[in-house]
Design an enzyme around this catalytic site. Structure first.
Site, PDB file in Angstrom:
ATOM      1  N   CYS A 102       0.955  -1.353  -0.012  1.00 37.52           N
ATOM      2  CA  CYS A 102       0.083   0.073   0.013  1.00 37.52           C
ATOM      3  C   CYS A 102       0.829   1.338  -0.099  1.00 37.52           C
ATOM      4  CB  CYS A 102      -1.035  -0.157   0.988  1.00 37.52           C
ATOM      5  SG  CYS A 102      -2.365  -1.165   1.053  1.00 37.52           S
TER       6      CYS A 102
ATOM      7  N   HIS B 282      -2.992   7.269   1.969  1.00 35.23           N
ATOM      8  CA  HIS B 282      -3.614   6.305   1.452  1.00 35.23           C
ATOM      9  C   HIS B 282      -4.859   6.133   2.035  1.00 35.23           C
ATOM     10  CE1 HIS B 282      -4.050   2.057   0.496  1.00 35.23           C
ATOM     11  NE2 HIS B 282      -3.730   1.594   1.703  1.00 35.23           N
TER      12      HIS B 282
ATOM     13  N   ASN C 177     -10.366   0.570  -1.199  1.00 30.49           N
ATOM     14  CA  ASN C 177      -8.903   0.588  -0.999  1.00 30.49           C
ATOM     15  C   ASN C 177      -8.242  -0.350  -2.105  1.00 30.49           C
ATOM     16  OD1 ASN C 177      -6.051  -0.024  -0.114  1.00 30.49           O
ATOM     17  ND2 ASN C 177      -6.574  -0.565   1.977  1.00 30.49           N
TER      18      ASN C 177
END
Length: 335
Positions: A123, A262, A292
């Site tokens: 991520c 993020h 996500n």
């Protein structure tokens, strides 16, 4: 002995985000679909994640099929010829194949002949790729195309609410290019890792530690083994690295044009914002609509914001990320 002609030294001026691009697969999966399938109460996912929908790639799409249109959009937006790009960095955890890397294929399909390499940073892959892109652009004076893309819908257990509620498919891209203003570009960067939590988020099969064995089923699904520990560590690392990035850049939260974290989970972002005192700082993101998509969330949000006419030069930007491995980081950027 004849010496090769000296090449001009690259400019020591600034860097800018010269172009943006993104791609979202057509299929939209709502919370209602997942909640009905898993027997969850209506509103369960939104209350715990801040996500209302996400996009899934079609069965015929591979990772490169998402990355290419995002990269093409960014190049067109930047107004650059393909011959001007000096490097392509592809941040992904779901490449077309384990070998070869997917970046050369993406470069080929975009008409690029420059260097091209995958960045497997989970991520926080885009943030790490952005730091590397800035270094290469300053060293060579050439623009760098950074693409982040993932197809996580094929790496989740459809019966596991903790991962199915969160993860999505998407691609985002940014062109990092030299510019004349020395005040533009990265103001600070902080990167960190802790391999002690290496297996908290894991796709176990397929690597050299647990290779595929002929004749046995392949288990290539993502496992989140201790969600609470990951949550707490994400808050701590994103907050600490972001505070340090602000300190190194000589910035306070009220100096920021916006914060671009993020898009992990709405509750994580709320806690990080509280730790940093970012309550009044605009937060940029697409978590609610797009979920996500790991490394893709930051460039996706930047590109969507730009496409909607939003400003990206109204003050320094703080970028923050945390991912499996575990790795994390923060960057202050003036565009």
């Amino acid at each position: 002995m004849t010496q090769s002609p000296r090449l001009p030294m690259p400019s020591a001026d600034g860097l800018c985000w010269a172009g943006f691009g993104h791609y979202l697969p057509e299929r939209v999966v709502t919370n209602a679909e997942i909640e009905a399938d898993l027997g969850l109460a209506p509103g369960w996912i939104l209350a715990r994640t801040g996500i209302s929908a996400r996009h899934y790639a079609s069965p015929g799409q591979a990772l490169s099929d998402l990355a290419v249109p995002a990269g093409a959009m960014a190049l067109q937006n930047a107004g650059l010829e393909v011959r001007e790009i000096g490097l392509l960095l592809l941040a992904t955890s779901t490449p077309d194949h384990l070998l070869p890397p997917t970046a050369p294929l993406v470069a080929h399909r975009l008409g690029l002949s420059c260097g091209a390499v995958d960045i497997a940073g989970a991520c926080s892959g885009f943030l790490h790729a952005l730091a590397l892109a800035a270094g290469h652009a300053r060293l060579t004076g050439q623009p760098v195309l950074v693409i982040a893309a993932n197809i996580l819908s094929r790496r989740i257990d459809p019966k596991d609410a903790s991962t199915r509620a969160l993860f999505a498919d998407a691609a985002g891209a940014v062109v990092v290019a030299p510019c004349a203003d020395p005040g533009r570009g990265p103001l600070s960067v902080v990167l960190g890792s802790d391999g002690g939590l290496y297996d908290e988020i894991l796709i176990e099969r397929g690597g050299s530690r647990t290779p595929d064995v002929p004749g046995t089923p392949i288990e290539a699904r993502m496992q989140m083994r201790n969600g609470r520990a990951v949550f707490a560590r994400a808050v701590e690392c994103m907050a600490t690295s972001s505070a340090e990035a602000l300190r190194r850049a000589g910035l306070h939260p009220y100096d920021l044009g916006f914060w671009m974290p993020h898009q992990a989970n709405g509750r994580i972002l709320d806690q990080v914002a509280g730790r940093l005192g970012l309550g009044n700082t605009p937060r940029l993101g697409t978590l609610s609509l797009h979920g996500n998509s790991s490394a893709a969330t930051i460039p996706l949000a930047l590109s969507c914001h730009h496409a909607e006419g939003g400003l990206l030069d109204n003050g320094p930007v703080l970028l923050s990320a945390f991912g499996a491995g575990t790795i994390w980081g923060a960057m202050a950027w003036q565009n």
